[in-house]
Scaffold this motif. Structure first.
Motif, mmCIF file in Angstrom:
data_model
loop_
_atom_site.group_PDB
_atom_site.id
_atom_site.type_symbol
_atom_site.label_atom_id
_atom_site.label_comp_id
_atom_site.label_asym_id
_atom_site.label_seq_id
_atom_site.Cartn_x
_atom_site.Cartn_y
_atom_site.Cartn_z
ATOM 1 N N PRO A 158 0.795 -1.231 0.000
ATOM 2 C CA PRO A 158 0.000 0.000 0.000
ATOM 3 C C PRO A 158 0.829 1.285 0.000
ATOM 4 O O PRO A 158 0.300 2.372 -0.129
ATOM 5 N N VAL A 159 2.161 1.162 0.126
ATOM 6 C CA VAL A 159 3.018 2.339 0.232
ATOM 7 C C VAL A 159 3.911 2.440 -1.004
ATOM 8 O O VAL A 159 4.461 1.447 -1.469
ATOM 9 N N VAL A 160 4.029 3.653 -1.526
ATOM 10 C CA VAL A 160 4.915 3.921 -2.656
ATOM 11 C C VAL A 160 5.805 5.091 -2.269
ATOM 12 O O VAL A 160 5.319 6.120 -1.807
ATOM 13 N N TYR A 161 7.105 4.930 -2.439
ATOM 14 C CA TYR A 161 8.065 5.997 -2.161
ATOM 15 C C TYR A 161 8.514 6.610 -3.479
ATOM 16 O O TYR A 161 8.910 5.894 -4.396
ATOM 17 N N LEU A 162 8.457 7.915 -3.553
ATOM 18 C CA LEU A 162 8.831 8.647 -4.754
ATOM 19 C C LEU A 162 10.188 9.297 -4.535
ATOM 20 O O LEU A 162 10.398 9.980 -3.535
ATOM 21 N N GLN A 163 11.114 9.057 -5.457
ATOM 22 C CA GLN A 163 12.445 9.662 -5.389
ATOM 23 C C GLN A 163 12.756 10.307 -6.730
ATOM 24 O O GLN A 163 12.720 9.643 -7.760
ATOM 25 N N CYS A 164 13.030 11.608 -6.696
ATOM 26 C CA CYS A 164 13.284 12.348 -7.930
ATOM 27 C C CYS A 164 14.637 13.039 -7.858
ATOM 28 O O CYS A 164 15.061 13.479 -6.796
ATOM 29 N N GLU A 165 15.290 13.127 -9.000
ATOM 30 C CA GLU A 165 16.544 13.854 -9.131
ATOM 31 C C GLU A 165 16.287 15.074 -10.002
ATOM 32 O O GLU A 165 15.746 14.952 -11.097
ATOM 33 N N LEU A 166 16.670 16.224 -9.476
ATOM 34 C CA LEU A 166 16.488 17.475 -10.205
ATOM 35 C C LEU A 166 17.848 18.081 -10.521
ATOM 36 O O LEU A 166 18.799 17.895 -9.771
ATOM 37 N N VAL A 167 17.925 18.798 -11.619
ATOM 38 C CA VAL A 167 19.151 19.468 -12.028
ATOM 39 C C VAL A 167 18.907 20.967 -11.946
ATOM 40 O O VAL A 167 17.850 21.454 -12.358
ATOM 41 N N VAL A 168 19.884 21.680 -11.409
ATOM 42 C CA VAL A 168 19.821 23.145 -11.349
ATOM 43 C C VAL A 168 20.774 23.681 -12.410
ATOM 44 O O VAL A 168 21.934 23.279 -12.464
ATOM 45 N N CYS A 169 20.265 24.564 -13.258
ATOM 46 C CA CYS A 169 21.064 25.132 -14.348
ATOM 47 C C CYS A 169 20.944 26.649 -14.353
ATOM 48 O O CYS A 169 20.029 27.212 -13.762
ATOM 49 N N ARG A 170 21.848 27.252 -15.069
ATOM 50 C CA ARG A 170 21.765 28.681 -15.344
ATOM 51 C C ARG A 170 20.715 28.881 -16.428
ATOM 52 O O ARG A 170 20.749 28.216 -17.466
ATOM 53 N N ALA A 171 19.773 29.784 -16.184
ATOM 54 C CA ALA A 171 18.750 30.090 -17.186
ATOM 55 C C ALA A 171 19.443 30.675 -18.423
ATOM 56 O O ALA A 171 20.458 31.356 -18.314
ATOM 57 N N PHE A 172 18.917 30.385 -19.560
ATOM 58 C CA PHE A 172 19.401 30.882 -20.853
ATOM 59 C C PHE A 172 20.767 30.318 -21.248
ATOM 60 O O PHE A 172 21.385 30.803 -22.178
ATOM 61 N N ASP A 173 21.227 29.268 -20.557
ATOM 62 C CA ASP A 173 22.440 28.578 -20.970
ATOM 63 C C ASP A 173 21.993 27.437 -21.876
ATOM 64 O O ASP A 173 21.560 26.391 -21.421
ATOM 65 N N TYR A 174 22.102 27.664 -23.176
ATOM 66 C CA TYR A 174 21.541 26.720 -24.132
ATOM 67 C C TYR A 174 22.358 25.444 -24.290
ATOM 68 O O TYR A 174 21.937 24.522 -24.972
ATOM 69 N N SER A 175 23.503 25.366 -23.628
ATOM 70 C CA SER A 175 24.275 24.126 -23.640
ATOM 71 C C SER A 175 24.032 23.314 -22.367
ATOM 72 O O SER A 175 24.589 22.238 -22.208
ATOM 73 N N SER A 176 23.193 23.813 -21.478
ATOM 74 C CA SER A 176 22.969 23.140 -20.186
ATOM 75 C C SER A 176 22.054 21.926 -20.336
ATOM 76 O O SER A 176 21.329 21.761 -21.317
ATOM 77 N N ARG A 177 22.098 21.072 -19.329
ATOM 78 C CA ARG A 177 21.239 19.876 -19.286
ATOM 79 C C ARG A 177 19.769 20.281 -19.256
ATOM 80 O O ARG A 177 18.922 19.621 -19.832
ATOM 81 N N CYS A 178 19.456 21.371 -18.616
ATOM 82 C CA CYS A 178 18.070 21.836 -18.546
ATOM 83 C C CYS A 178 17.525 22.166 -19.931
ATOM 84 O O CYS A 178 16.385 21.853 -20.254
ATOM 85 N N HIS A 179 18.334 22.780 -20.738
ATOM 86 C CA HIS A 179 17.876 23.207 -22.060
ATOM 87 C C HIS A 179 17.753 22.037 -23.034
ATOM 88 O O HIS A 179 16.903 22.049 -23.914
#
Length: 116
Positions: free
Chosen positions: A82-103
């Protein structure tokens, strides 16, 4: 704990608390597992390498680059856990850096060719 019924939409929001307005968030990986400490064995992948793997996943507009909003359908693991654990990995990038992982967004890895 957050309680939801099976097949109910689960809405989530992640925010980066920083005074730097030129940072943005990217949801890289998100898995659900039946145990708190193991995010690989028996885990169900919702997002991998920025790509949606769960057909019920949807991202929502946020007026801020430092906030992510998304949803997926709640489910139950096999053997009636009945239990589900959620684990997420987030990346923080510089906005408008078009070579970043976010972009780059979803990155599908190509399969290697097997040689004879």
């Amino acid at each position: 704990p957050y309680y939801v019924s099976i097949n109910q939409d689960l809405f989530l929001e992640a925010s980066l608390h920083s005074s730097d307005p030129l940072l943005e968030l990217f949801l890289h990986t998100c898995v659900a597992s039946p145990t708190r400490h193991n995010s690989t064995t028996g885990a169900y992948t919702i997002i991998k390498d920025g790509c949606a793997k769960d057909p019920t996943y949807a991202a929502f507009y946020s007026p801020h680059r430092r906030t992510l909003r998304f949803k997926f359908n709640a489910f139950q693991f096999i053997r009636s856990n009945p239990v589900v654990y959620l684990q997420c990995e987030l990346v923080v990038c510089r906005a408008f850096d078009y070579s970043s992982r976010c972009h780059r967004g979803c990155v599908k890895r190509s399969k290697r060719e097997a040689s004879s």
